[in-house]
Structures are given as structure tokens and as C-alpha cells.
Design a protein around this motif. Structure first.
Motif, PDB file in Angstrom:
ATOM      1  N   ILE A 193      28.372-102.893  11.442  1.00  0.00           N
ATOM      2  CA  ILE A 193      28.201-103.599  10.156  1.00  0.00           C
ATOM      3  C   ILE A 193      26.779-104.155  10.052  1.00  0.00           C
ATOM      4  O   ILE A 193      26.091-103.994   9.046  1.00  0.00           O
ATOM      5  CB  ILE A 193      29.234-104.744  10.019  1.00  0.00           C
ATOM      6  CG1 ILE A 193      30.637-104.149   9.856  1.00  0.00           C
ATOM      7  CG2 ILE A 193      28.889-105.644   8.849  1.00  0.00           C
ATOM      8  CD1 ILE A 193      31.748-105.168  10.053  1.00  0.00           C
ATOM      9  N   GLY A 194      26.375-104.786  11.159  1.00  0.00           N
ATOM     10  CA  GLY A 194      25.012-105.357  11.172  1.00  0.00           C
ATOM     11  C   GLY A 194      23.971-104.280  10.958  1.00  0.00           C
ATOM     12  O   GLY A 194      23.027-104.449  10.191  1.00  0.00           O
ATOM     13  N   ALA A 242      24.382-101.437   9.464  1.00  0.00           N
ATOM     14  CA  ALA A 242      24.451-100.946   8.076  1.00  0.00           C
ATOM     15  C   ALA A 242      23.764-101.918   7.127  1.00  0.00           C
ATOM     16  O   ALA A 242      22.996-101.518   6.240  1.00  0.00           O
ATOM     17  CB  ALA A 242      25.917-100.756   7.674  1.00  0.00           C
ATOM     18  N   GLU A 243      24.030-103.225   7.366  1.00  0.00           N
ATOM     19  CA  GLU A 243      23.390-104.234   6.502  1.00  0.00           C
ATOM     20  C   GLU A 243      21.877-104.218   6.658  1.00  0.00           C
ATOM     21  O   GLU A 243      21.130-104.297   5.694  1.00  0.00           O
ATOM     22  CB  GLU A 243      23.948-105.617   6.841  1.00  0.00           C
ATOM     23  CG  GLU A 243      25.360-105.832   6.321  1.00  0.00           C
ATOM     24  CD  GLU A 243      25.902-107.194   6.714  1.00  0.00           C
ATOM     25  OE1 GLU A 243      25.253-107.878   7.513  1.00  0.00           O
ATOM     26  OE2 GLU A 243      27.000-107.540   6.221  1.00  0.00           O
ATOM     27  N   GLU A 244      21.468-104.119   7.909  1.00  0.00           N
ATOM     28  CA  GLU A 244      20.022-104.087   8.185  1.00  0.00           C
ATOM     29  C   GLU A 244      19.363-102.891   7.512  1.00  0.00           C
ATOM     30  O   GLU A 244      18.306-102.987   6.909  1.00  0.00           O
ATOM     31  CB  GLU A 244      19.809-104.043   9.699  1.00  0.00           C
ATOM     32  CG  GLU A 244      18.351-103.941  10.128  1.00  0.00           C
ATOM     33  CD  GLU A 244      17.540-105.154   9.749  1.00  0.00           C
ATOM     34  OE1 GLU A 244      16.324-105.041   9.687  1.00  0.00           O
ATOM     35  OE2 GLU A 244      18.128-106.224   9.488  1.00  0.00           O
ATOM     36  N   GLN A 261      20.526-101.319   4.923  1.00  0.00           N
ATOM     37  CA  GLN A 261      20.531-101.544   3.474  1.00  0.00           C
ATOM     38  C   GLN A 261      19.391-102.470   3.082  1.00  0.00           C
ATOM     39  O   GLN A 261      18.645-102.229   2.147  1.00  0.00           O
ATOM     40  CB  GLN A 261      21.870-102.180   3.087  1.00  0.00           C
ATOM     41  CG  GLN A 261      22.150-102.098   1.606  1.00  0.00           C
ATOM     42  CD  GLN A 261      23.529-102.689   1.290  1.00  0.00           C
ATOM     43  OE1 GLN A 261      24.155-103.296   2.148  1.00  0.00           O
ATOM     44  NE2 GLN A 261      23.987-102.493   0.099  1.00  0.00           N
ATOM     45  N   PHE A 262      19.231-103.549   3.861  1.00  0.00           N
ATOM     46  CA  PHE A 262      18.185-104.532   3.582  1.00  0.00           C
ATOM     47  C   PHE A 262      16.801-103.900   3.684  1.00  0.00           C
ATOM     48  O   PHE A 262      15.948-104.068   2.820  1.00  0.00           O
ATOM     49  CB  PHE A 262      18.327-105.688   4.578  1.00  0.00           C
ATOM     50  CG  PHE A 262      17.261-106.739   4.410  1.00  0.00           C
ATOM     51  CD1 PHE A 262      17.254-107.556   3.291  1.00  0.00           C
ATOM     52  CD2 PHE A 262      16.277-106.905   5.364  1.00  0.00           C
ATOM     53  CE1 PHE A 262      16.288-108.523   3.139  1.00  0.00           C
ATOM     54  CE2 PHE A 262      15.309-107.879   5.200  1.00  0.00           C
ATOM     55  CZ  PHE A 262      15.314-108.687   4.091  1.00  0.00           C
ATOM     56  N   LYS A 310      16.181-101.863   0.793  1.00  0.00           N
ATOM     57  CA  LYS A 310      15.790-102.665  -0.374  1.00  0.00           C
ATOM     58  C   LYS A 310      14.336-103.085  -0.275  1.00  0.00           C
ATOM     59  O   LYS A 310      13.585-103.063  -1.232  1.00  0.00           O
ATOM     60  CB  LYS A 310      16.687-103.900  -0.457  1.00  0.00           C
ATOM     61  CG  LYS A 310      18.022-103.641  -1.115  1.00  0.00           C
ATOM     62  CD  LYS A 310      18.823-104.908  -1.199  1.00  0.00           C
ATOM     63  CE  LYS A 310      20.197-104.631  -1.790  1.00  0.00           C
ATOM     64  NZ  LYS A 310      21.071-105.793  -1.701  1.00  0.00           N
TER      65      LYS A 310
END
Ligand SMILES: [Ca+2]
Ligand SMILES: [Ca+2]
Length: 251
Positions: free
Chosen positions: A52-53, A55-57, A59-60, A63
Motif C-alpha cells: 500500500i505504501g 502504491a501510495e508513494e 501515486q504521489f 503526481k
């Protein structure tokens, strides 16, 4: 005890011991399996958290990259606009410079070389000293007249021009201050500009204190060097530098 009984007891004892050993081993193994499952579960949770981390990283970071990309596009666009404006300004400056040079060329054409423009007239100081009437004639030979001063600004201009000219000659040659174009030769006390015929009293005057004072012995006008170039009447036969004036060339 019979042999059979002894064997039975032996086998029973052995069976019990073996059975107990198996049971203990099974319990230990089950405990280990339980611990391993627990550890595996923890590991699985940890992996999920990491996934999850990650994936978030990801995504971030994506961005961030998008933001940087957008900012760069905007900056590139602004830079392009600035470059276009700069090019326009450079063109405008080039046109103005060209216009300015044409204007300068035009102004240069208004006066002959070595003559200085002021208003609609051209002026020149002559440091070869002459009597007032001779100065009048010399100016005529130049297509000009002995300078006639109509305002304080024109007076300042003539003074500046004279001061500039004497800076380039021996000081003794120009000590007296130049003739200018008025006299009271015709009628004592009635000062007239020789070229335009006007009485000085109808316009600008810059007499030095207590001048004119020469009565019939001093009938020609000049700028008095020893009095900040204020106006003075002086004997017309004295040799002095002079300033000629003529209209600009408008052909
Ligand atoms: Ca006089
Ligand atoms: Ca005088």
C-alpha cells in the motif's frame, strides 16, 4: 509372572512411552506451526502495508511529476511570451533608434557644420576680434547677423556657447566678451537691435548694474566678461569677439 505377561508389560510400557513421545512431539509441532502461521500472518500484513505504501508513494511521485511537468509547461509558455515581447521591444527600439538617428540627421541639416542649433536659429562664436560694425559685416558674409537675444534662455545659450568657445582659444583673445547685435548709434539712449529693428525696451534685457553708462562714448552692446557676461555698452571701435546668428536651413 509368565513370559507372556512379562512381554505384555514390556510392550505396554513401550507403547505408552512411544505414544506419549508422539503426543508431545505433535503438540510441539502444532505450537511451532501456530507460531509460524502467526509469523506468516504478520509478514503478510507487513507486505500488504508495504505494498500500500509503495502504491501510495508511486501515486504521489506520479503526481509530483505531473505537477512538475505542468509547471514546466507554464514556465515554458511564459518564457516564450517574454521572448516574443523582448523581440517586439527590440524591434520597437530599433525603429526608435532609426527615427532618432533620422531626427539627428535632420537637426544636423538645419545648421551648417560648426554652427549650433537653438530654437529656429543657428549660432556661431567668432573669436577673431573686430570692431562692432566689422562684426556686423562679417556676420553678413556668413549669411547671418550679429546675434539678437530675445529671452533669458537664449541669453543663457549664447553665454554657454561663448564660454565653450573661449575654452578652446587663448584666454587673452576673448577676454572682453563678445559683441551682440544692438546699438544706440542712431539716437543716444535708444537701444535698437540692428537686424530686426526692435527697441530693447520692448523685450528682454539683461543689463549689468548701472549699465548702460557710456552716453555717446559707448554705443554698442556686448556681454561683459568681468560681470558674468551681463550686458554692457562699450565703445564701438573696440575689437571683441562676436556671435553670429542665422535662421535654420529649411530648404
Ligand atoms: Ca550710448
Ligand atoms: Ca558701459
Amino acid at each position: 509372572m509368565s513370559r507372556i505377561s512379562v512381554l505384555f508389560v514390556f510392550f505396554f510400557y513401550a507403547f505408552m512411552c512411544f505414544g506419549l513421545t508422539i503426543s508431545q512431539s505433535q503438540i510441539d509441532n502444532q505450537r511451532k506451526i501456530h507460531l509460524l502461521r502467526s509469523d506468516l500472518s504478520k509478514l503478510e500484513n507487513l507486505v500488504r502495508v508495504l505494498q500500500i505504501g509503495f502504491a501510495e508513494e508511486k501515486q504521489f511521485t506520479g503526481k509530483k511529476l505531473d505537477v512538475n511537468h505542468e509547471a514546466r509547461l507554464i514556465l515554458d509558455n511564459e518564457l516564450l511570451k517574454l521572448e516574443q515581447k523582448l523581440a517586439q521591444n527590440e524591434n520597437a527600439i530599433a525603429e526608435l533608434s532609426s527615427g532618432l538617428e533620422q531626427s539627428r540627421e535632420f537637426l544636423r541639416m538645419l545648421c551648417d557644420e560648426t554652427w549650433e542649433l537653438y530654437g529656429l536659429s543657428c549660432y556661431k562664436v567668432f573669436n577673431d576680434e573686430d570692431a562692432w560694425q566689422d562684426a556686423v559685416e562679417k556676420c553678413k558674409l556668413e549669411g547671418a547677423f550679429l546675434v539678437e537675444i530675445g529671452s533669458s534662455k537664449e541669453n543663457d545659450f549664447v553665454i554657454k556657447l561663448f564660454n565653450q568657445s573661449i575654452a578652446t582659444v587663448n584666454s587673452s583673445d576673448a577676454y572682453q566678451g563678445p559683441w551682440i547685435g544692438a546699438s544706440d548709434i542712431q539716437t543716444e539712449g535708444e537701444w535698437i537691435w540692428q537686424h530686426n529693428g526692435r527697441n530693447l525696451e520692448t523685450g528682454y534685457q539683461e543689463w549689468h548694474k548701472d549699465e548702460p553708462n557710456g552716453n555717446t562714448t559707448e554705443n554698442c552692446l556686448h556681454l561683459l566678461e568681468t560681470a558674468n557676461l551681463k550686458w554692457n555698452d562699450s565703445p564701438c571701435g573696440y575689437d571683441k569677439p562676436y556671435v553670429c546668428e542665422k535662421s535654420v536651413n529649411l530648404k
